[in-house]
Write an enzyme that holds these catalytic residues in place. Structure first.
Site, PDB file in Angstrom:
ATOM      1  N   CYS A   8       0.865  -1.186   0.000  1.00 48.64           N
ATOM      2  CA  CYS A   8       0.000   0.000   0.000  1.00 48.64           C
ATOM      3  C   CYS A   8       0.897   1.229   0.000  1.00 48.64           C
ATOM      4  CB  CYS A   8      -0.976  -0.023   1.183  1.00 48.64           C
ATOM      5  SG  CYS A   8      -0.190  -0.018   2.810  1.00 48.64           S
ATOM      6  N   ASN A  11       2.282   1.423   4.377  1.00 44.31           N
ATOM      7  CA  ASN A  11       2.581   0.144   5.056  1.00 44.31           C
ATOM      8  C   ASN A  11       2.274   0.219   6.554  1.00 44.31           C
ATOM      9  OD1 ASN A  11       5.452  -2.061   5.603  1.00 44.31           O
ATOM     10  ND2 ASN A  11       3.347  -2.608   5.182  1.00 44.31           N
ATOM     11  N   CYS A  13      -1.436   0.707   7.380  1.00 42.84           N
ATOM     12  CA  CYS A  13      -2.873   0.417   7.505  1.00 42.84           C
ATOM     13  C   CYS A  13      -3.292  -0.792   6.658  1.00 42.84           C
ATOM     14  CB  CYS A  13      -3.723   1.628   7.120  1.00 42.84           C
ATOM     15  SG  CYS A  13      -3.504   3.056   8.206  1.00 42.84           S
ATOM     16  N   ARG A  14      -3.381  -0.614   5.345  1.00 40.02           N
ATOM     17  CA  ARG A  14      -3.988  -1.656   4.512  1.00 40.02           C
ATOM     18  C   ARG A  14      -3.110  -2.891   4.325  1.00 40.02           C
ATOM     19  NH1 ARG A  14      -5.110   2.281  -0.319  1.00 40.02           N
ATOM     20  NH2 ARG A  14      -3.170   3.084   0.578  1.00 40.02           N
ATOM     21  N   SER A  15      -1.854  -2.702   3.924  1.00 44.64           N
ATOM     22  CA  SER A  15      -1.036  -3.897   3.655  1.00 44.64           C
ATOM     23  C   SER A  15      -0.680  -4.691   4.920  1.00 44.64           C
ATOM     24  CB  SER A  15       0.202  -3.570   2.806  1.00 44.64           C
ATOM     25  OG  SER A  15       1.056  -2.656   3.430  1.00 44.64           O
ATOM     26  N   ASP A 134      -8.107   3.923   1.197  1.00 43.75           N
ATOM     27  CA  ASP A 134      -7.148   4.325   2.224  1.00 43.75           C
ATOM     28  C   ASP A 134      -7.909   4.869   3.436  1.00 43.75           C
ATOM     29  OD1 ASP A 134      -5.185   5.470   3.747  1.00 43.75           O
ATOM     30  OD2 ASP A 134      -4.242   6.550   2.084  1.00 43.75           O
TER      31      ASP A 134
END
Ligand code: 4NP
Length: 169
Positions: A8, A11, A13-15, A134
């Site tokens: 993401c 690195n 939050c999402r990934s 995001d």
């Protein structure tokens, strides 16, 4: 060993969420010894930091432990280390396409390409238009949506990897 990298922007939050979820699914499937998982960001702002506390808390509520993860920036050599590289949004994907070495055979895709409902999207998936939104500047609900999307997409990705690499538990 099959290798999977989630990417993401930050690195944090999402990934990391995808990293923790796939690790959990692999453990449940008895495939942890066969598939290695990591995550990285296209940006460099959060290198060395733990995931965002909101991400860690939301994930913990669903039984995923992200506390040991630390942010790093994606490197060109990752395209030689990893078989599957999954981008969270199109901006990440374009960044990765621009840096993928010509001799890399890594499969680079959007994570939501593997969402089991991508042909018949529900309201959330329709709104996301193929990208994991995001959550960084948004409300708490955004972190739940990331979890909802990524849980499903990781299950679909795992099925794809099992078929591709002939892995049965
Ligand atoms: P992520 O979220 O890409 O899911 O980790 C973000 C985290 C931090 C920033 C942007 C997105 N930031 O601008 O610092």
């Amino acid at each position: 060993m099959v290798t999977v990298l989630f990417v993401c922007l930050g690195n944090i939050c999402r990934s990391p969420t995808a990293d923790g979820i796939l690790r959990h699914q692999l453990k449940e499937a008895g495939l942890s010894q066969h598939i290695e998982v990591d995550s990285a960001g296209t940006g460099d702002w959060h290198i060395g930091k733990a995931p965002d506390p909101r991400t860690v808390a939301a994930a913990r509520q669903r039984g995923y432990d992200l506390s040991t993860l630390r942010a790093r920036q994606v490197q060109a050599e990752d395209f030689h280390r990893f078989d599957h590289v999954l981008a969270m949004d199109r901006s990440n994907l374009e960044h990765l396409q621009a840096m993928q070495p010509a001799d890399s055979r890594a499969e680079l895709r959007l994570l939501l390409d593997f969402h089991p409902r991508r042909e018949r999207p529900d309201a959330l998936l329709s709104r996301c238009a193929g990208e994991v939104p995001d959550p960084y500047y948004g409300e708490a609900e955004g972190f739940e949506e990331v979890l909802d999307l990524v849980e499903q997409a990781c299950a679909g990705l795992l099925q794809h990897i099992r078929q591709r690499h002939g892995l049965v538990a």
